[in-house]
Design a protein around this motif. Structure first.
Motif, short mmCIF file in Angstrom:
data_model
loop_
_atom_site.label_atom_id
_atom_site.label_comp_id
_atom_site.label_asym_id
_atom_site.label_seq_id
_atom_site.Cartn_x
_atom_site.Cartn_y
_atom_site.Cartn_z
N HIS A 582 0.78 -1.13 0.00
CA HIS A 582 0.11 -0.06 -0.21
C HIS A 582 0.88 1.34 -0.01
CE1 HIS A 582 -3.18 -2.68 1.00
NE2 HIS A 582 -2.70 -3.18 1.79
N ARG A 583 0.24 2.46 -0.44
CA ARG A 583 0.97 3.63 -0.51
C ARG A 583 0.64 4.44 0.61
NH1 ARG A 583 -0.11 1.93 -5.61
NH2 ARG A 583 1.73 1.91 -7.00
N VAL A 584 1.69 5.10 1.18
CA VAL A 584 1.29 5.98 2.65
C VAL A 584 2.24 7.16 2.39
CG1 VAL A 584 1.55 5.91 5.31
CG2 VAL A 584 0.94 3.71 4.04
N ASN A 585 1.91 8.26 3.01
CA ASN A 585 2.51 9.46 2.93
C ASN A 585 2.55 9.96 4.42
OD1 ASN A 585 1.46 9.14 0.09
ND2 ASN A 585 2.30 11.31 0.10
N VAL A 586 3.37 10.94 4.57
CA VAL A 586 3.70 11.49 6.00
C VAL A 586 3.61 13.07 5.82
CG1 VAL A 586 6.09 11.39 6.00
CG2 VAL A 586 4.98 11.58 8.00
N ALA A 587 2.87 13.83 6.70
CA ALA A 587 3.07 15.33 6.91
C ALA A 587 4.09 15.87 7.31
CB ALA A 587 1.72 15.80 7.33
N THR A 588 5.03 16.58 6.49
CA THR A 588 6.00 17.21 7.09
C THR A 588 5.83 18.67 7.72
OG1 THR A 588 6.74 17.97 5.05
CG2 THR A 588 7.53 15.75 5.60
N ARG A 589 4.69 18.95 7.59
CA ARG A 589 3.92 20.15 8.15
C ARG A 589 2.73 19.96 8.81
NH1 ARG A 589 5.78 23.59 3.45
NH2 ARG A 589 3.65 23.71 2.93
N GLN A 590 2.27 20.71 9.61
CA GLN A 590 0.69 20.79 10.27
C GLN A 590 -0.19 20.58 8.93
OE1 GLN A 590 -0.69 23.13 13.89
NE2 GLN A 590 -1.88 23.89 12.30
N LEU A 591 -0.99 19.68 9.22
CA LEU A 591 -1.76 19.04 8.32
C LEU A 591 -3.37 19.50 8.80
CD1 LEU A 591 -2.60 17.13 5.79
CD2 LEU A 591 -2.82 15.35 7.58
N ASN A 592 -4.25 19.91 7.97
CA ASN A 592 -5.63 20.22 8.28
C ASN A 592 -6.42 19.32 7.36
OD1 ASN A 592 -8.26 21.45 7.51
ND2 ASN A 592 -7.58 22.47 9.59
N ALA A 593 -7.10 18.21 7.84
CA ALA A 593 -8.05 17.32 7.34
C ALA A 593 -9.11 16.90 8.16
CB ALA A 593 -7.30 16.32 6.70
N ALA A 594 -10.21 16.44 7.55
CA ALA A 594 -11.12 15.70 8.40
C ALA A 594 -11.92 16.74 9.45
CB ALA A 594 -10.87 14.41 9.05
N GLY A 595 -11.92 18.05 9.04
CA GLY A 595 -12.34 18.97 10.07
C GLY A 595 -11.32 19.26 11.27
N ARG A 596 -10.04 19.13 11.26
CA ARG A 596 -9.08 19.52 12.36
C ARG A 596 -7.73 19.53 11.91
NH1 ARG A 596 -7.48 15.08 16.49
NH2 ARG A 596 -5.73 16.35 16.53
N ASN A 597 -7.23 20.12 12.71
CA ASN A 597 -5.45 20.06 12.47
C ASN A 597 -4.78 18.92 13.10
OD1 ASN A 597 -5.48 22.72 11.00
ND2 ASN A 597 -5.27 23.83 13.03
N TRP A 598 -3.91 18.42 12.35
CA TRP A 598 -2.90 17.39 12.99
C TRP A 598 -1.37 17.65 12.72
CZ3 TRP A 598 -6.18 13.29 13.85
CH2 TRP A 598 -7.53 12.95 13.23
N PRO A 599 -0.79 17.25 13.74
CA PRO A 599 0.52 17.68 14.10
C PRO A 599 1.56 17.15 12.90
CG PRO A 599 0.03 15.92 15.65
CD PRO A 599 -1.10 16.51 14.99
N ILE A 600 2.63 17.53 12.79
CA ILE A 600 3.70 17.10 12.08
C ILE A 600 3.85 15.68 12.25
CG2 ILE A 600 5.49 18.04 13.56
CD1 ILE A 600 7.18 18.42 11.12
#
Length: 932
Positions: A582-600
């Motif tokens: 499977h293919r997976v990515n990682v957020a290298t900055r703060q992420l906004n998705a699914a109605g909220r912010n997610w940390p690096i």
């Protein structure tokens, strides 16, 4: 060794090897003088078809002996299956007692359980002590290649099952003997199968039969864990099988049978002694058993020693676990068998045989049982008093409650609570928030009380319970050592400072690590308080723990799955997704998705970039590994500039993991990493250094190099191998090195990293803090064990490299630490610390390997030289040496090299499976391999 002449004279035999005269001076021990014996009970030799000590017995052969004796004497012998090993061998507990006791065995066990509870009225306890046999736990072969004990218990079993001798009858009447027929069946089978295939009975020390291969080494279990260091976290199947059986029977006496020392060892033990063990009771009982064994050995004219080197401080041994549960627990070490084989030439030229070492274990076992029988009632009363006294001391102790919050990692915290509950520790969970005015953080060695509010869901361990002493020992923030012991070792330290480079140095007296507090080892948020009031809530149940460890997926995603890095098991989940294709990515900055912010460091699985099987895979792995996953059904970020489709959401490579498995590698380091990868379901391949030099890494992009000998690594790879490693990294490979392998990576002739060792010849800063500029230069690395073994060796390298520094000035070179927990500062911007939201982390150091800051990479975990807090959190450190030289060094270093990376760990990230605070950084090095 070629034997030129064998002369038999009476019971003595003289062996003449090619190197000179050696002698077997000990008479051939007769195991069958304590009769009369019942003829229907078969002797072990009649089943095995060889005499005692003539050959090593396999596990299957032992099962034949055990079952045959039980079938012949069912009124005395009862066999219990207690669980299987990783290699599917059954472990057994054999109960042997008089027919009257065997017929009421369940009632005896129930009575002893009542005796183990300090809340049982004293009158009832006295009645039980007056009418109940004592229970003696006799355990054999926890180290699979300590073979004499395995042979000895069959003789003990036969003696108890077949003999009508008055002394044996007294043992049967007054004790229930529990024989654990093999603590480490898998390791034992590896060793004896190999040894029987090469044995010639050659006593020459250099003979091949005394050189057990790395891949065979049977001291450890399948995962190469030392089971005699595993009772803190009880990570291994064998340990858990034995623990459950032990707590089901609650013995009053426990003996662990080992080998192979220069002479036989039995207690009293050496300093330091864990201060939580009740005194003077512990020393008085150990002295009693020691003197009884001494009388028996004196009658046989056998050498032995007491105290000397074997202490009772580290609580992870299989004599300390019983001791902390009320038993008088002892380690016995015999002088033959194991790597010494059938015959071994001692330092003085005489020969010790397997048979004679078996005889000593047999005599010590029977003497212990006879002493227990003679002191049955007193031992039972003291067993009851053990927990009564512990509860009485509760009122005088500042440590009355431990609070652990699950916020840092709910899965790992639940695992810690699960470990405690297996040892019958009572744990509650708060149903609402509560405040303590006496809270002290585990991260401060001498923390002052402060006010703190704890959230609902916090775990509460009140020490006013039957297991108080056990809890305090394994959970307290720091355990002080005996002052006389500390003073003695500091005196050795000072004398070593005054000795020149060419003079021999004194070794230090630490036998094992000095810090182990489980909240610190796990890296969870923990506090201890002096509170006694009731907190609303209820007891933790199996169902509660199962739910705490269970993950979930919040709906079926149409755009992406968002996987926050909230548990240690998140990294393994990502690796498994990648390894499944499977293919997976990682957020290298703060992420906004699914109605909220997610940390690096949050992971993103884009649905459109994967096959439909991704939904099942995410659901399956999140549930198995306890990871909570959110579903995003829109790619539009409500704020910020990074959504699931942003440029800062970087793709990850599938980790194809290789690990070095070779003579240069410390076996237990390899095993702890193997076990960790296996328990998370992460796939890897193990290769010899020869295979790596042969080009096998072309199919892999991650290479793990466990702790090992820097010099052996260097000799095995050579300059050509080092060049090949560098080329492989530059093409995109990732190397992860651990402790000794990190020293190898830092060597000037290797330079896989720009760091250098503090105090080494290549240390650019070696003179900056030194007043004396003309002192001799220290050597590059600490000396390595010599190849020739002596009578004092137990067949393995030291557990801790506690040799004196080869330099005259210990203020230039770090003196090896005996396993201490230190404070590391966290660089939260580094890819290796993704998922970590704390600024400080407790880490173990158990060596003298201190690493200068990297000049060309990043230092993700450091020992901050500018901080005001002491670096030491728990355990012993060398005054004037450790803290001063450790400041301004790194625990974890990350450097890029071409298209790849090299990550260095100063210590083992999964030491004995106990220390888990650096789990996330280790898996990050694998997850974000290559250019991330």
């Amino acid at each position: 060794m070629k034997i030129l002449n064998i002369v038999l004279l009476a019971a003595l035999c003289v062996l003449i090897p090619f190197s000179g005269y050696t002698q077997e001076l000990e008479p051939k021990f007769d195991f069958y003088t304590r009769g009369p014996y019942r003829e229907n009970v078969p002797r072990p030799q009649s089943i095995l078809r060889y005499d005692v000590g003539q050959q090593h017995t396999t596990y299957a052969q032992m099962e034949q002996v055990m079952n045959s004796i039980q079938r012949a004497a069912p009124e005395r012998v009862k066999i219990y299956e207690i669980g299987t090993t990783n290699e599917h061998r059954m472990q057994y507990l054999v109960a042997i007692s008089s027919p009257e006791n065997i017929s009421r065995i369940d009632q005896i066990r129930a009575n002893i359980a009542r005796l183990s509870d300090p809340r049982t009225p004293r009158s009832e306890a006295d009645s039980i002590a007056a009418s109940t046999p004592a229970i003696a736990w006799m355990a054999y072969t926890i180290h699979g290649n300590e073979s004499s004990s395995f042979e000895a218990f069959m003789q003990v079993m036969y003696q108890l099952a077949a003999s009508d001798e008055p002394a044996t009858q007294d043992v049967l009447k007054n004790t229930v003997t529990l024989i654990l027929t093999g603590e480490n069946p898998d390791g034992h089978e590896r060793f004896v199968t190999w040894y029987n295939s090469v044995a010639m009975g050659d006593p020459h020390r250099a003979s091949y039969e005394h050189r057990e291969p790395w891949s065979i080494f049977g001291r450890y279990n399948r995962y190469r864990f030392d089971l005699n260091r595993d009772t803190l976290a009880l990570t291994q199947k064998e340990s858990r099988n034995m623990q459950a059986a032990y707590l089901d029977w609650n013995p009053q006496v426990a003996v662990d049978h080992h080998g192979q020392t220069s002479q036989f060892f039995f207690p009293p033990v050496a300093l330091p002694i864990n201060p939580n063990l009740p005194q003077p009771e512990t020393n008085r009982w150990q002295d009693m058993y020691g003197r009884a064994n001494a009388r028996a050995f004196d009658m046989n004219r056998w050498e032995y020693y007491v105290r000397d080197i074997f202490d009772a401080f580290y609580p992870g041994y299989w004599d300390m676990y019983p001791a902390l549960n009320g038993a008088i627990a002892m380690t016995y070490e015999t002088d033959g068998g194991g790597f010494k084989g059938l015959r071994w030439t001692r330092d003085d030229g005489t020969i010790v045989t397997l048979r004679s070492s078996i005889a000593k274990h047999y005599v010590a076992s029977m003497t212990t049982l006879e002493t227990t029988a003679a002191n049955r009632e007193a031992r039972l009363k003291d067993y009851y008093a053990f927990r009564v006294k512990a509860l009485a001391e509760h009122a005088r102790s500042d440590l009355k409650r431990i609070v652990i919050t699950p916020d840092r990692d709910r899965v790992k915290t639940a695992e810690l609570i699960e470990i405690l509950r297996r040892s019958k520790v009572e744990v509650n969970v708060a149903s609402q928030s509560f405040t303590s005015s006496t809270a002290r953080s585990y991260m401060e060695k001498d923390a002052r009380p402060a006010s703190k509010t704890f959230p609902a869901g916090s775990y509460i361990i009140d020490l006013n319970q039957p297991q108080r002493l056990f809890i305090k020992t394994i959970m307290e923030q720091d355990t002080p050592q005996d002052k006389a012991f500390v003073d003695d070792n500091m005196a050795r330290f000072r004398r070593n400072q005054l000795r020149g480079k060419g003079q021999p140095k004194e070794d230090y007296g630490f036998y094992d690590i000095t810090a182990w507090s489980l909240p610190l080892a796990f890296g969870v948020d923990a506090f201890w308080t002096s509170d006694t009031g009731t907190v609303p809530g209820g007891p933790v149940t199996d169902e509660y723990i199962a739910n705490a460890k269970r993950g979930s997926v919040a709906g079926r995603a149409s755009i992406a799955y968002i996987i926050p890095y909230e548990t240690d098991s998140t990294g393994p989940m990502i690796i498994r997704l990648l390894q499944e294709g499977h293919r997976v990515n990682v957020a290298t900055r703060q992420l906004n998705a699914a109605g909220r912010n997610w940390p690096i460091g949050t992971f993103v699985v884009r649905v459109t970039r994967n096959a439909d099987t991704i939904h099942e895979a995410v659901s399956r792995l999140s549930n198995e590994l306890g990871v909570n996953v959110a579903a995003a059904n829109s790619g539009f970020p409500d704020e910020g500039d990074t959504g699931v489709g942003g440029e800062a959401v970087a793709p990850l490579q599938q980790p194809k993991i290789a690990m070095v498995a070779d003579d240069a590698v410390d076996i237990t380091s390899y095993g702890s990493i193997w076990w960790t990868l296996d328990r998370y379901g992460v796939k890897f391949s193990a290769f010899s250094i020869g295979a790596i030099q042969g080009g096998v890494l072309k199919d892999y992009n991650v290479l793990i190099m466990p702790n090992g000998s820097p010099g052996q690594y260097m000799r095995a790879f050579g300059s050509g191998g080092v060049s090949a490693l560098k080329e492989w990294v530059q093409r995109g490979g990732t190397i992860v090195t651990v402790r000794g392998a990190s020293v190898f990576a830092a060597l000037k002739d290797v330079s896989l990293s720009s760091t250098r060792m503090v105090g080494s010849e290549d240390d650019d800063e070696k003179g900056k803090t030194d007043e004396k500029k003309d002192d001799p230069k220290p050597t590059e690395t600490p000396r390595e064990p010599v190849d020739w073994r002596t009578d004092k060796d137990d067949g393995i390298a030291p557990a801790l490299p506690l040799i004196a520094s080869p330099s005259a000035d210990a203020n230039k070179v770090p003196v090896p630490l005996p396993g201490s927990i230190m404070r590391a500062s966290v660089d939260r911007t580094n890819r290796l610390t993704y998922g970590m939201n704390q600024t400080e982390l407790p880490v173990l150091l158990a060596s003298g390997y201190f690493f200068r800051y990297s000049k060309e990479g990043t230092n993700a975990l450091i020992f901050d030289g500018k901080g005001t807090k002491p670096l030491t959190i728990s355990g012993f450190v060398w005054e004037g040496n450790t803290e001063r030289l450790l400041k301004g060094t790194a625990y974890m270093i990350d450097e890029s090299m071409g298209g790849g990376r090299v990550t260095l760990f100063a210590e083992e990230p999964f030491y004995r499976g106990i220390f888990r605070s650096t789990t996330r950084p280790f898996f990050n090095a694998i997850v974000m391999n290559g250019g991330i």
